[in-house]
Write a protein that holds these residues in place. Structure first.
Motif, short mmCIF file in Angstrom:
data_model
loop_
_atom_site.label_atom_id
_atom_site.label_comp_id
_atom_site.label_asym_id
_atom_site.label_seq_id
_atom_site.Cartn_x
_atom_site.Cartn_y
_atom_site.Cartn_z
N GLU A 180 0.86 -1.19 0.00
CA GLU A 180 0.00 0.00 0.00
C GLU A 180 0.90 1.23 0.00
O GLU A 180 1.70 1.42 0.91
N PHE A 181 0.76 2.05 -1.05
CA PHE A 181 1.61 3.23 -1.26
C PHE A 181 0.78 4.51 -1.23
O PHE A 181 1.12 5.48 -1.89
N GLY A 182 -0.33 4.55 -0.49
CA GLY A 182 -1.31 5.62 -0.71
C GLY A 182 -1.20 6.88 0.12
O GLY A 182 -1.97 7.82 -0.09
N THR A 207 3.00 -1.68 4.06
CA THR A 207 2.71 -0.29 3.72
C THR A 207 4.01 0.50 3.64
O THR A 207 5.01 0.13 4.26
N SER A 208 3.94 1.62 2.92
CA SER A 208 5.08 2.54 2.90
C SER A 208 4.94 3.56 4.04
O SER A 208 5.85 4.35 4.27
N ASN A 209 3.80 3.54 4.74
CA ASN A 209 3.47 4.57 5.74
C ASN A 209 4.15 4.24 7.10
O ASN A 209 3.73 3.33 7.82
N THR A 223 10.61 1.35 -2.05
CA THR A 223 11.70 1.33 -3.03
C THR A 223 12.39 2.70 -2.98
O THR A 223 12.77 3.16 -1.91
N HIS A 224 12.57 3.35 -4.12
CA HIS A 224 13.01 4.75 -4.12
C HIS A 224 12.32 5.45 -5.27
O HIS A 224 11.66 4.81 -6.08
N SER A 225 12.49 6.79 -5.33
CA SER A 225 11.70 7.53 -6.30
C SER A 225 12.55 8.01 -7.48
O SER A 225 13.77 7.89 -7.47
O1 LIG Z 1 8.42 3.01 -1.79
C1 LIG Z 1 7.91 3.29 -2.87
O2 LIG Z 1 8.31 2.84 -3.94
C2 LIG Z 1 6.76 4.26 -2.90
C3 LIG Z 1 6.21 4.76 -1.78
C4 LIG Z 1 5.15 5.63 -1.86
C5 LIG Z 1 4.64 5.96 -3.07
N1 LIG Z 1 5.17 5.47 -4.18
C6 LIG Z 1 6.22 4.62 -4.11
#
Ligand SMILES: O=C(O)c1cccnc1
Ligand SMILES: Nc1ncnc2c1ncn2[C@@H]1O[C@H](COP(=O)(O)OP(=O)(O)OP(=O)(O)O)[C@@H](O)[C@H]1O
Ligand SMILES: O=P(O)(O)OC[C@H]1O[C@H](OP(=O)(O)OP(=O)(O)O)[C@H](O)[C@@H]1O
Ligand SMILES: [Mg+2]
Length: 561
Positions: A180-182, A207-209, A223-225
């Motif tokens: 979940e990346f929301g 989650t990324s949260n 991951t990374h952006s």
């Molecule tokens: O970690 C990722 O890749 C990520 C996190 C939030 C939103 N988009 C990508």
């Protein structure tokens, strides 16, 4: 004790050790003004302590489906357990109501709590269906009335987004990792935190949260952006080039050169030759830097410049240089373009490397995909064939783009032991009166067959004993069922003064496992995306007769002239 003024608090009596709601904004003031005006009017009429029973339920499953995941119960119990007004809150209510309201009402508010409220509910994470009460709230009418808005609020989005997550899981398949990346796209901070909690409950893996990870113990992943990739100009920026091998036995003094050597090998390899020429060197520098920072967890976002001509070869060169030092790269992320095609091409590239350079399992390197994914795109990817191992899903998941609200309602079904009904031109909106019990009846094949509501004092359905299940409003729809298993759905989560045992609130991981397990046990035709079969929701013959008796009693007879 003050309710959650400074974050979660504990109650002194009755509910020892139940923290306040996660969000400190969830206080007794988080309700609609009309709940206070009604509470005042009940009090003024001397009715405030009349014993009322309300049902909380929804009328239609969301997203065009035929099932819903019930979520949000724990937060409701946390609110109930800590439901007390502070002086400050009472002053505000006093200032907000007309000056003509008698002062005694505020003394009344000062002493109310939920010690005389009783809550029965379906367990959180359960698969649920329309019309069946998710919660039955019984208590002094004025107090329960104040609870309507916050309880509906706490259940609505939680159940909607948990269902959305479960639907995404269903399309993606059990074996895929769902992230979940929301957070950035959620409806505010509470939307973001709630989404992470309930998407995990509904079957996401992580989650990324970060805040949600801390609050609920949800696994964190990321991951990374693109910013990280485009922030690099060239490998000249990399000054610290050495990297120790994974077992610490030797040091590669110039990891950059080692990567470049691998890139040349790839370029001139017999099988890969011709796929790419010069790759983007600033991207390569970014990947090398990330690998130097996280040699055990190297992954790369490969679509900043050109996936097949730059991102993938650059990633592979870094991954192979890491492999020489005993590390295993995690994988790549694709965030644009045709995800089916690119994932397949990427997989072929990885498999070719595995063969050509004899790198065991390189062909299985993980591919993550993201970019505006939803149920439809996941379904389309499945139909086309893809090689994605993990999906990162944000906007559509957490905003519940396909349907923004569940439509949970809270209806009075009994007061002072008198059943009440709410009529409507629209039959689906007629409420089902009486304090009820609800059961799930299972058939021979182990699937749930039907949910049935009965009056509170009716004998429960018995295993092996035939029972008539009737559609609550459609006379011709009825069926006999011989249940192989009977499960009572409403359990006591807040006993008030009843002396009943209180169901424990289960940890989120346990709820999640149970939820996934139950979803897997549903008959497949209820779960399919296209034209799913509605699950049957019924009432006992006795309750059916009573509903229709009350209906006729309450509905005025028209006169034709
Ligand atoms: O970690 C990722 O890749 C990520 C996190 C939030 C939103 N988009 C990508
Ligand atoms: N093979 C596929 N089949 C169906 N839909 C896909 C497929 N691959 C990607 N998609 C979806 O198509 C949409 C592509 O969106 P869009 O055109 O805005 O992105 P893009 O141009 O590829 O990338 P961006 O604009 O983010 O750089 C996304 O919603 C994505 O999930
Ligand atoms: O697409 P979602 O389902 O919401 O998933 C989250 C998105 O957030 C990030 O980028 P962001 O959208 O911020 O920027 P980008 O689209 O330009 O990559 C990420 O790269 C995903 O694309
Ligand atoms: Mg985007």
């Amino acid at each position: 004790m003050a309710a959650a003024e400074n974050g979660p608090t504990k109650v002194e009596e009755g509910a020892a050790s139940i923290d306040g709601p996660t969000n400190p904004m969830v206080t007794p003031l988080l309700t609609d003004l009309y709940q206070f005006t009604m509470a005042y009017a009940y009090w003024r009429a001397g009715k405030h302590d009349e014993r009322a029973v309300f049902d909380l339920y929804f009328r239609r499953n969301p997203f065009g489906g035929e099932f819903t995941v019930f979520a949000g119960l724990e937060e409701c119990i946390k609110l109930i357990a800590n439901f007390r007004f502070t002086e400050d809150e009472i002053s505000f209510i006093q200032a907000s109501l007309p000056a003509s309201c008698e002062i005694g009402f505020y003394d009344y508010l000062r002493q109310i709590d939920c010690s005389n409220v009783e809550i029965h509910a379906i367990s959180e994470g359960c698969v649920v269906f329309p019309k069946i009460p998710l919660m039955r709230i019984e208590g002094p009418v004025a107090v329960v009335q104040l609870l309507e808005t916050p309880l509906v609020n706490l259940i609505n989005y939680a159940s909607l987004v948990a269902t959305n997550a479960a639907r995404h899981r269903f399309v993606a398949g059990e074996s895929k990792l769902l992230l979940e990346f929301g957070l950035r796209r959620a409806q505010g901070p509470d939307g973001g935190i709630s989404a992470s909690k309930y998407c995990y409950m509904g079957g996401f893996d992580a989650t990324s949260n970060v805040a949600a990870g801390k609050l609920f113990g949800i696994p964190l992943r990321g991951t990374h952006s693109h910013a990280f990739v485009s922030s690099f100009m060239s490998s000249d920026e990399i000054t610290e080039k050495s990297l120790k091998s994974s077992d610490g036995s030797n040091v590669c003094e110039d990891f950059v050169s080692s990567v470049q050597a691998w890139l040349r090998k790839l370029k001139w390899s017999r099988l890969l030759g011709g796929i790419f020429g010069e790759t983007n060197q600033s991207e390569l520098a970014a990947f090398i830097s990330y690998a130097l920072a996280f040699p055990h967890n190297f992954l790369a976002l490969v679509d900043t410049y050109d996936v097949m001509r730059s991102g993938i070869p650059n990633f592979c060169a870094v991954a192979l240089a890491l492999y020489d030092l005993g590390y295993k790269a995690l994988g790549i992320r694709l965030d644009s373009g045709d995800l089916a095609y690119q994932s397949c091409e990427t997989r072929k590239f990885f498999q070719t490397i595995e063969k050509e350079f004899r790198v065991p399992n390189f062909g299985k390197t993980s591919i993550t995909a993201s970019n505006d994914l939803n149920e439809e795109t996941l379904d389309a990817l499945n139909k086309q064939g893809h090689e994605v191992d993990a999906f990162g899903i944000g906007t559509h998941l957490v905003t519940c783009y396909a349907q923004p609200a569940l439509g949970v309602v809270f209806k009075l079904v009994e007061i002072n032991n008198q059943p009440r009904i709410k009529l409507s031109e629209d039959v689906s909106k007629v409420s089902i009166p009486c304090k009820k019990r609800c059961y799930r009846l299972y058939g021979k094949e182990g699937y749930p067959l039907v949910d049935i509501m009965t009056g509170e004092n009716e004998p429960p359905p018995k295993v092996g004993e035939r029972i008539l299940c009737r559609h609550p409003f459609n006379e011709s729809k009825r069926a006999y069922v011989v249940p192989q298993r009977v499960e009572e759905l409403l359990k006591c989560f807040w006993p008030g003064r009843s002396g009943k045992d209180r169901e424990e609130l289960r940890p989120i991981k346990v709820i999640r496992e149970w939820c996934i397990n139950q979803l897997g046990q549903m008959r497949p035709d209820h779960m399919r995306r296209l034209n799913p079969t509605p699950y049957k929701v019924s009432v006992s013959a006795k309750l059916y007769d009573f509903i229709h008796f009350l209906w006729l009693n309450e509905a005025p007879v028209g006169e034709l002239q």
